[in-house]
Enzyme design. Structure first.
Site, PDB file in Angstrom:
ATOM      1  N   GLU A   1       0.837  -1.212   0.000  1.00  0.00           N
ATOM      2  CA  GLU A   1       0.000   0.000   0.000  1.00  0.00           C
ATOM      3  C   GLU A   1       0.872   1.264   0.000  1.00  0.00           C
ATOM      4  O   GLU A   1       0.614   2.212  -0.733  1.00  0.00           O
ATOM      5  CB  GLU A   1      -0.916   0.033   1.234  1.00  0.00           C
TER       6      GLU A   1
ATOM      7  N   ASN B   1       1.168   3.977  -3.036  1.00  0.00           N
ATOM      8  CA  ASN B   1       0.880   5.403  -2.834  1.00  0.00           C
ATOM      9  C   ASN B   1       1.970   6.276  -3.449  1.00  0.00           C
ATOM     10  O   ASN B   1       1.674   7.301  -4.060  1.00  0.00           O
ATOM     11  CB  ASN B   1       0.767   5.727  -1.337  1.00  0.00           C
TER      12      ASN B   1
ATOM     13  N   ARG C   1      -9.151   3.108  -7.851  1.00  0.00           N
ATOM     14  CA  ARG C   1      -8.500   3.144  -6.547  1.00  0.00           C
ATOM     15  C   ARG C   1      -9.571   3.219  -5.464  1.00  0.00           C
ATOM     16  O   ARG C   1     -10.465   4.059  -5.529  1.00  0.00           O
ATOM     17  CB  ARG C   1      -7.544   4.339  -6.414  1.00  0.00           C
TER      18      ARG C   1
END
Lengths: 109, 147
Positions: B48, B52, B106
Site C-alpha cells: 500500500e 501510494n 482506486r
C-alpha cells in the site's frame, strides 16, 4: 498473473491467479471487462482460489466491476478466497457490493 | 530499545517494483519468526505504501522510493517508506478511509489498510517535498519446541 474466463449459461466465472496488486490489476481488469461486454452475464463469479497476494488494488478491482455490472442489474459473487484475502475484503466492506463465501474454502462452482 | 538489525534500499518508482519491495521487506522480517498472517500483514502494508508513492507522490514525475527497515530487541519491525514527490496537502483527510484524489479503480483504502494491518502508523509530509510513512509491527515471540 493470469485470468481464465468461463461462461456457463448466464454466469461468467473469472479464475484469477497470481498476485493482485496495482501493477497487475490493469491486465485483469481489461480481460474481465472485455468478457463482460461480450457476454453480458447476469452474475460474475470472481474465483480467488489461486491468488497468492492481494492489496487494496483488489478492492478497487471489485468496485470497478461492480459499477459496470450494477448498471444493468447483474451481481458479483466472491468464491474460494483465502483467509488473508477475506480479511482485506471484510475490512473494506465488500459484502455491500458482492456476496462472499460462507465458509473460508467454499468449493468452486 | 536497541536496534539489532537494519537494511535499506531504494528503487525507481515503477509499478513493476511493488512486488519486489514487499518481498524484500517480508524476507527481512522472516528472521523474527512471524506467522504467515503477520508476514501477509507486513507485505500488504508495504504494498500500500509503495503504491501510494507511485500513484500519488510521483503522479507528475518519476522518482525514487526509499525503504529503511529496522528490527529492535523488542521483536518489533519498523518500516519506513519515503518519497521525494508532491507531498500530501492534508494528511488527516488522506487518512480517512475511502478518501481518494484519483477515483476510478482506486478504493481509497491504502492508509486504512496500513493502520489496520500494522501496530502503528505515522505519516510525515511536506507539500512539494515528499512524504515519509513509518509503520511498526510487533511480532509475538513463539516459544515452541526448541524455541
Amino acid at each position: 498473473m493470469s485470468v481464465e474466463l468461463k461462461m456457463t449459461g448466464e454466469v461468467l466465472t473469472a479464475y484469477l491467479s497470481g498476485e493482485l496488486d496495482h501493477h497487475n490489476a490493469r491486465e485483469m481488469r481489461e480481460a474481465v471487462d472485455e468478457a463482460i461486454e461480450l457476454n453480458h452475464p447476469s452474475m460474475l463469479v470472481l474465483d480467488f482460489g489461486q491468488i497468492g497476494f492481494m492489496d487494496s488494488s483488489g478492492i478497487g478491482f471489485i468496485m470497478g466491476r461492480y459499477r459496470n455490472l450494477s448498471r444493468y442489474g447483474a451481481t458479483i459473487h466472491i468464491s474460494d478466497a483465502p483467509p488473508a484475502i477475506l480479511k482485506m475484503m471484510k475490512l473494506a466492506g465488500v459484502e455491500k457490493l458482492a456476496t462472499l463465501p460462507k465458509t473460508v474454502k467454499e468449493s468452486k462452482k | 530499545m536497541n536496534i539489532v538489525n537494519r537494511f535499506s534500499l531504494n528503487f525507481s518508482a515503477r509499478s513493476a517494483n511493488e512486488n519486489f519491495a514487499r518481498a524484500a521487506v517480508a524476507a527481512f522480517a522472516a528472521q523474527l519468526d512471524p506467522t504467515l498472517e503477520e508476514i501477509n500483514d507486513i507485505k500488504t502494508a508495504v504494498s500500500e505504501a509503495v503504491t501510494n508513492c507511485i500513484v500519488h507522490a510521483y503522479a507528475e514525475k518519476t522518482g525514487k522510493v526509499y525503504i529503511t527497515c529496522t528490527i529492535n530487541d523488542k521483536n518489533e519491525l519498523r518500516v519506513s517508506v519515503r518519497d521525494t514527490g508532491c507531498g500530501i496537502e492534508n494528511v488527516d483527510r488522506a487518512l480517512e478511509p475511502l478518501f481518494t484524489t484519483v477515483g476510478g479503480e482506486r478504493a481509497g483504502l491504502g492508509f486504512a489498510v496500513m493502520q489496520s494491518f500494522m501496530d502503528d502508523l505515522r505519516v510525515r509530509s511536506v507539500s512539494g517535498r515528499g512524504t515519509t510513512v513509518t509503520m511498526v509491527k510487533k511480532i509475538r515471540p513463539r516459544y515452541g519446541i526448541g524455541g
